[in-house]
Design an enzyme around this catalytic site. Sequence first.
Site, PDB file in Angstrom:
ATOM      1  N   LYS A  41     -10.958  11.818  22.141  1.00 13.81           N
ATOM      2  CA  LYS A  41     -10.746  10.477  22.670  1.00 13.81           C
ATOM      3  C   LYS A  41     -11.918   9.601  22.240  1.00 13.81           C
ATOM      4  O   LYS A  41     -13.063   9.901  22.549  1.00 13.81           O
ATOM      5  CB  LYS A  41     -10.669  10.559  24.203  1.00 13.81           C
ATOM      6  CG  LYS A  41      -9.893   9.418  24.818  1.00 13.81           C
ATOM      7  CD  LYS A  41      -9.593   9.731  26.275  1.00 13.81           C
ATOM      8  CE  LYS A  41      -9.051   8.505  26.987  1.00 13.81           C
ATOM      9  NZ  LYS A  41      -8.762   8.741  28.388  1.00 13.81           N
ATOM     10  N   SER A 128     -10.950   0.771  32.792  1.00 15.61           N
ATOM     11  CA  SER A 128     -12.097   0.687  31.878  1.00 15.61           C
ATOM     12  C   SER A 128     -11.714  -0.107  30.627  1.00 15.61           C
ATOM     13  O   SER A 128     -12.509  -0.902  30.112  1.00 15.61           O
ATOM     14  CB  SER A 128     -12.554   2.085  31.469  1.00 15.61           C
ATOM     15  OG  SER A 128     -12.943   2.828  32.591  1.00 15.61           O
TER      16      SER A 128
HETATM   17  P1  ADP Z   1      -9.274   9.645  32.376  1.00 13.12           P
HETATM   18  O1  ADP Z   1      -9.441   9.382  30.914  1.00 13.12           O
HETATM   19  O2  ADP Z   1      -9.534  11.065  32.763  1.00 13.12           O
HETATM   20  O3  ADP Z   1      -7.996   9.113  32.980  1.00 13.12           O
HETATM   21  P2  ADP Z   1     -10.666   7.439  33.694  1.00 13.12           P
HETATM   22  O4  ADP Z   1     -12.147   7.219  33.711  1.00 13.12           O
HETATM   23  O5  ADP Z   1      -9.835   6.417  33.029  1.00 13.12           O
HETATM   24  O6  ADP Z   1     -10.509   8.876  33.056  1.00 13.12           O
HETATM   25  O7  ADP Z   1     -10.119   7.618  35.180  1.00 13.12           O
HETATM   26  C1  ADP Z   1     -10.563   8.641  36.018  1.00 13.12           C
HETATM   27  C2  ADP Z   1      -9.696   8.677  37.260  1.00 13.12           C
HETATM   28  O8  ADP Z   1      -9.902   7.477  38.014  1.00 13.12           O
HETATM   29  C3  ADP Z   1      -8.190   8.733  37.004  1.00 13.12           C
HETATM   30  O9  ADP Z   1      -7.591   9.529  38.011  1.00 13.12           O
HETATM   31  C4  ADP Z   1      -7.749   7.293  37.137  1.00 13.12           C
HETATM   32  O10 ADP Z   1      -6.386   7.201  37.529  1.00 13.12           O
HETATM   33  C5  ADP Z   1      -8.676   6.830  38.260  1.00 13.12           C
HETATM   34  N1  ADP Z   1      -8.893   5.373  38.234  1.00 13.12           N
HETATM   35  C6  ADP Z   1      -9.251   4.604  37.200  1.00 13.12           C
HETATM   36  N2  ADP Z   1      -9.346   3.304  37.567  1.00 13.12           N
HETATM   37  C7  ADP Z   1      -9.023   3.247  38.890  1.00 13.12           C
HETATM   38  C8  ADP Z   1      -8.903   2.184  39.860  1.00 13.12           C
HETATM   39  N3  ADP Z   1      -9.096   0.910  39.529  1.00 13.12           N
HETATM   40  N4  ADP Z   1      -8.521   2.519  41.127  1.00 13.12           N
HETATM   41  C9  ADP Z   1      -8.293   3.818  41.435  1.00 13.12           C
HETATM   42  N5  ADP Z   1      -8.370   4.863  40.576  1.00 13.12           N
HETATM   43  C10 ADP Z   1      -8.737   4.583  39.313  1.00 13.12           C
END
Ligand code: ADP
Length: 156
Positions: A41, A128
Site C-alpha cells: 500500500k 486520511s
Molecule cells: P486501514 O488501511 O487499515 O483501513 P485506516 O488508518 O484507514 O487503516 O483506518 C483504521 C481503522 O480506523 C479502520 O477500521 C477505519 O474504518 C477506522 N476509521 C478511519 N477513519 C475513521 C473515522 N473518521 N471514524 C471512525 N473510524 C475511522
Amino acid sequence: MKVAIYPGSFDPITNGHVDIIKRASELFDKVIVAVIRNPEKKARFSLDERVEMLQQSFRTVKLVEVDSFDGLLVDYAKKKKANIIVRGLRAVSDFDYEFQMALTNRKMAPKIETLFFMTDYKYSYLSSSFVKQIARLGGDISELVPSAVANKLSSK
Ligand code: ADP
C-alpha cells in the site's frame, strides 16, 4: 489485564482515529495503536513518520502505546498478549471489508475478538485520504487532525 490493539495505516492519523482511541482507552487497560507496515500500500508518510505523529498525539496518555508491526495481525496480537482487535466503522461502505477481515482473523485465531466502534457523527465523513487531498489543494485541515499532523502536513 484487557489489552486491545487498534491496527491501521494511520496515513496520517485523523481526529476520527483519535476519537476511537480515546473511547477504547476508557474500556480497556491498555490500547496499542499499531501501524501496519504494508509495502503493497503506497503511503504518503513513512512508517516512522506515522508512528512519530501518533506518539506526539498521545504523549500524555499513559494507557495508549504506539507501535508498528508487519506480518499477520493475529500473530502480532498474540505476541502482545492482546485478545481484542479494535476497528472503526464510518459507513456501510466500510462494512464488507471489515466483516471479511474480522471473520478471517477469527478463523485464524478464534480467541481474539474484533470489536467495532461506530464513528462519532462529527467524524463520519473523515478519512486520511480526504485530509491528504485537502492539504494538497491548500485547504485548512487544522480541525480535522491532531496538531502534530497539521504541522507535518504544512511543512511538506
Ligand atoms: P486501514 O488501511 O487499515 O483501513 P485506516 O488508518 O484507514 O487503516 O483506518 C483504521 C481503522 O480506523 C479502520 O477500521 C477505519 O474504518 C477506522 N476509521 C478511519 N477513519 C475513521 C473515522 N473518521 N471514524 C471512525 N473510524 C475511522
